[in-house]
Write a protein that holds these residues in place. Structure first.
Motif, PDB file in Angstrom:
ATOM      1  N   THR A   1       2.933  -2.438 -16.751  1.00 51.20           N
ATOM      2  CA  THR A   1       1.623  -2.283 -16.115  1.00 51.20           C
ATOM      3  C   THR A   1       1.647  -1.017 -15.263  1.00 51.20           C
ATOM      4  O   THR A   1       2.024  -1.044 -14.095  1.00 51.20           O
ATOM      5  CB  THR A   1       1.310  -3.524 -15.241  1.00 51.20           C
ATOM      6  OG1 THR A   1       1.598  -4.702 -15.996  1.00 51.20           O
ATOM      7  CG2 THR A   1      -0.135  -3.531 -14.816  1.00 51.20           C
TER       8      THR A   1
ATOM      9  N   ILE B   1      -0.901  -7.956  -6.241  1.00 53.57           N
ATOM     10  CA  ILE B   1      -0.524  -8.318  -7.607  1.00 53.57           C
ATOM     11  C   ILE B   1       0.266  -9.626  -7.579  1.00 53.57           C
ATOM     12  O   ILE B   1       1.006  -9.895  -6.639  1.00 53.57           O
ATOM     13  CB  ILE B   1       0.279  -7.200  -8.326  1.00 53.57           C
ATOM     14  CG1 ILE B   1       1.457  -6.718  -7.481  1.00 53.57           C
ATOM     15  CG2 ILE B   1      -0.623  -6.035  -8.686  1.00 53.57           C
ATOM     16  CD1 ILE B   1       2.302  -5.638  -8.136  1.00 53.57           C
ATOM     17  N   ASN B   2       0.062 -10.439  -8.602  1.00 57.31           N
ATOM     18  CA  ASN B   2       0.644 -11.782  -8.623  1.00 57.31           C
ATOM     19  C   ASN B   2       2.160 -11.799  -8.579  1.00 57.31           C
ATOM     20  O   ASN B   2       2.750 -12.732  -8.038  1.00 57.31           O
ATOM     21  CB  ASN B   2       0.156 -12.560  -9.853  1.00 57.31           C
ATOM     22  CG  ASN B   2      -1.251 -13.063  -9.674  1.00 57.31           C
ATOM     23  OD1 ASN B   2      -1.697 -13.304  -8.546  1.00 57.31           O
ATOM     24  ND2 ASN B   2      -1.966 -13.212 -10.767  1.00 57.31           N
TER      25      ASN B   2
ATOM     26  N   ALA C   1      -0.067  -0.712 -11.702  1.00 61.15           N
ATOM     27  CA  ALA C   1       0.649  -1.426 -10.637  1.00 61.15           C
ATOM     28  C   ALA C   1       1.908  -0.661 -10.246  1.00 61.15           C
ATOM     29  O   ALA C   1       2.245  -0.558  -9.061  1.00 61.15           O
ATOM     30  CB  ALA C   1       0.994  -2.842 -11.089  1.00 61.15           C
TER      31      ALA C   1
END
Length: 81
Positions: free
Chosen positions: A56, A37-38, A59
């Protein structure tokens, strides 16, 4: 009905505590390798990660799952700290 969750390893922990613990153990690069994940790859910080993870769910589930599996890898002596 009781609010206590003795079998829930996340009971009593905040998301910030979970992310901080994982970051200290694996570092940002290690987290990014484990969870793609970024917020772990691009200019990571605890604050930006928490903001993303709070909105989110998929995540957050992955982060919590990694925390639980990491906890299971520790010896009982480390868990008692």
């Amino acid at each position: 009905m009781s609010n206590e969750q003795p079998n829930n390893p996340l009971h009593g922990l905040t998301l910030e505590m979970v992310v901080t613990s994982l970051q200290e153990r694996y570092g940002w690069d290690g987290l990014a390798q484990r969870i793609d994940i970024n917020c772990f790859k691009n200019d990571p910080s605890i604050k930006s990660s928490l903001k993303f993870l709070r909105k989110t769910q998929w995540a957050r589930d992955k982060v919590e799952s990694l925390y639980i599996s990491t906890l299971e890898q520790k010896s009982p002596w480390e868990r008692a700290k």
